[in-house]
Motif scaffolding. Structure first.
Motif, PDB file in Angstrom:
ATOM      1  N   TYR A 170       0.876  -1.299  -0.154  1.00  0.00           N
ATOM      2  CA  TYR A 170       0.049   0.036   0.007  1.00  0.00           C
ATOM      3  C   TYR A 170       0.777   1.150  -0.193  1.00  0.00           C
ATOM      4  O   TYR A 170       1.864   1.467   0.737  1.00  0.00           O
ATOM      5  CB  TYR A 170      -0.868  -0.114   1.311  1.00  0.00           C
ATOM      6  CG  TYR A 170      -2.097  -1.031   1.105  1.00  0.00           C
ATOM      7  CD1 TYR A 170      -3.287  -0.842   0.799  1.00  0.00           C
ATOM      8  CD2 TYR A 170      -1.689  -2.352   1.617  1.00  0.00           C
ATOM      9  CE1 TYR A 170      -4.244  -1.791   0.282  1.00  0.00           C
ATOM     10  CE2 TYR A 170      -2.642  -3.293   1.445  1.00  0.00           C
ATOM     11  CZ  TYR A 170      -3.828  -3.131   1.056  1.00  0.00           C
ATOM     12  OH  TYR A 170      -4.729  -4.359   1.004  1.00  0.00           O
ATOM     13  N   GLU A 171       0.359   2.226  -0.715  1.00  0.00           N
ATOM     14  CA  GLU A 171       1.172   3.286  -0.931  1.00  0.00           C
ATOM     15  C   GLU A 171      -0.019   4.702  -0.671  1.00  0.00           C
ATOM     16  O   GLU A 171      -1.053   4.445  -0.766  1.00  0.00           O
ATOM     17  CB  GLU A 171       1.730   3.750  -2.227  1.00  0.00           C
ATOM     18  CG  GLU A 171       2.806   2.692  -2.398  1.00  0.00           C
ATOM     19  CD  GLU A 171       3.325   2.875  -4.044  1.00  0.00           C
ATOM     20  OE1 GLU A 171       2.836   3.525  -4.468  1.00  0.00           O
ATOM     21  OE2 GLU A 171       4.322   2.096  -4.182  1.00  0.00           O
TER      22      GLU A 171
ATOM     23  N   THR B  15       2.440  -1.252   5.845  1.00  0.00           N
ATOM     24  CA  THR B  15       1.927  -0.785   4.564  1.00  0.00           C
ATOM     25  C   THR B  15       2.090  -2.013   3.691  1.00  0.00           C
ATOM     26  O   THR B  15       1.911  -1.934   2.494  1.00  0.00           O
ATOM     27  CB  THR B  15       2.999   0.446   4.253  1.00  0.00           C
ATOM     28  OG1 THR B  15       4.101  -0.183   4.190  1.00  0.00           O
ATOM     29  CG2 THR B  15       2.889   1.602   4.693  1.00  0.00           C
TER      30      THR B  15
ATOM     31  N   LEU C  17      -4.152   5.082   2.280  1.00  0.00           N
ATOM     32  CA  LEU C  17      -3.374   4.184   1.316  1.00  0.00           C
ATOM     33  C   LEU C  17      -4.331   3.629   0.604  1.00  0.00           C
ATOM     34  O   LEU C  17      -5.443   3.262   0.587  1.00  0.00           O
ATOM     35  CB  LEU C  17      -2.721   3.414   2.267  1.00  0.00           C
ATOM     36  CG  LEU C  17      -1.692   3.907   3.270  1.00  0.00           C
ATOM     37  CD1 LEU C  17      -1.003   2.801   4.077  1.00  0.00           C
ATOM     38  CD2 LEU C  17      -0.752   4.594   2.705  1.00  0.00           C
TER      39      LEU C  17
END
Length: 257
Positions: free
Chosen positions: A46-47, A62, A91
């Protein structure tokens, strides 16, 4: 592969800004059709969502792992969240890192793996973006092949898994199995990876085995202690080798001539 704990998921207040609608799923399913004895591990990465400038300290939380203990418990279906919030940072999922894994023996180390990936972007040019069928499934394809070699003083057989992408007809392409989607394509959908196993194994290192009608013989090299043991044109002197189950053999894969 390293997983991560799940933190609270954002409600549709955030998701509305990224394509979510009331009653619309905020997950998609990743699944795989694999040869017998194969499994996959996955890491959803995830970003920060588009337009966000926040960061997650140390990147902790993340990544979310699936099938980390595939030898104990394996689930072919992984439900993957499209949106998460970690340390107050919204995210979105950006890619799925995949490891195709299989065991070729009973010992814990008799395992090999190769890689595949699903990439997720806000926008993709049409040639790179996969489509879904009428029931909401999209399939990408690949093939894996076992490659064998010998290692160590007993010349023990070790196997390496080599996986490549293919089209639906089995035509091999460049690179490993791969697919790409836009974020707004995925809600409530299923992405399927379909992998076939090539029937014939092949040597991992060229010039070290000689093929005969009933299998492969291992070149002796300079001596039995020669770890590289290239043939160098000598197609008469061969060595024994040790199978993963402990058998001493003269030809692969049948063991005895």
């Amino acid at each position: 592969m390293r997983g991560a704990f799940l933190l609270p998921v954002l409600g549709c207040g955030f998701a509305l800004t990224t394509g979510c609608a009331i009653g619309k799923s905020d997950t998609f399913t990743f699944t795989a059709d694999l040869p017998p004895g194969f499994a996959y591990q996955a890491i959803a990465v995830y970003e920060p969502a588009k337009g966000e400038t926040c960061t997650v300290p140390g990147g902790r939380g993340t990544e979310v792992g699936f099938n980390r203990k595939w030898r104990e418990t394996y689930q072919p279906d992984s439900e993957i969240l499209l949106y998460r919030t970690v340390s107050g940072c919204p995210l979105t999922v950006s890619r799925i890192k995949l490891e195709i894994t299989a065991a070729y023996g009973v010992d814990w180390g008799n395992v090999s793996a190769d890689y595949a990936a699903v990439v997720i972007r806000d926008e993709l040019d049409a040639p790179y973006r996969r489509t879904f069928n009428a029931v909401g499934e999209s399939t990408f394809f690949g093939q894996c092949q076992w490659m064998f070699r010998t290692m160590g003083k007993p010349r023990i057989i070790r196997k390496l898994l080599d996986c490549k992408k293919t089209d639906a007809q089995g035509e091999v392409g460049r690179g490993r199995p791969f697919s790409a989607y836009t974020l707004d394509q995925l809600a409530g959908k299923t992405v399927r990876m379909m992998i076939k196993l090539v029937d014939e194994e092949r040597p991992a290192i060229g010039g070290t085995w000689v093929r005969f009608p009933n299998g492969w013989k291992r070149c002796m090299g300079k001596s039995f202690e020669d770890q590289d043991a290239y043939c160098f044109g000598n197609y008469k002197d061969f060595s024994t080798f040790k199978m993963p189950d402990g058998r001493i053999c003269t030809i692969y894969p049948g063991c005895t001539e």
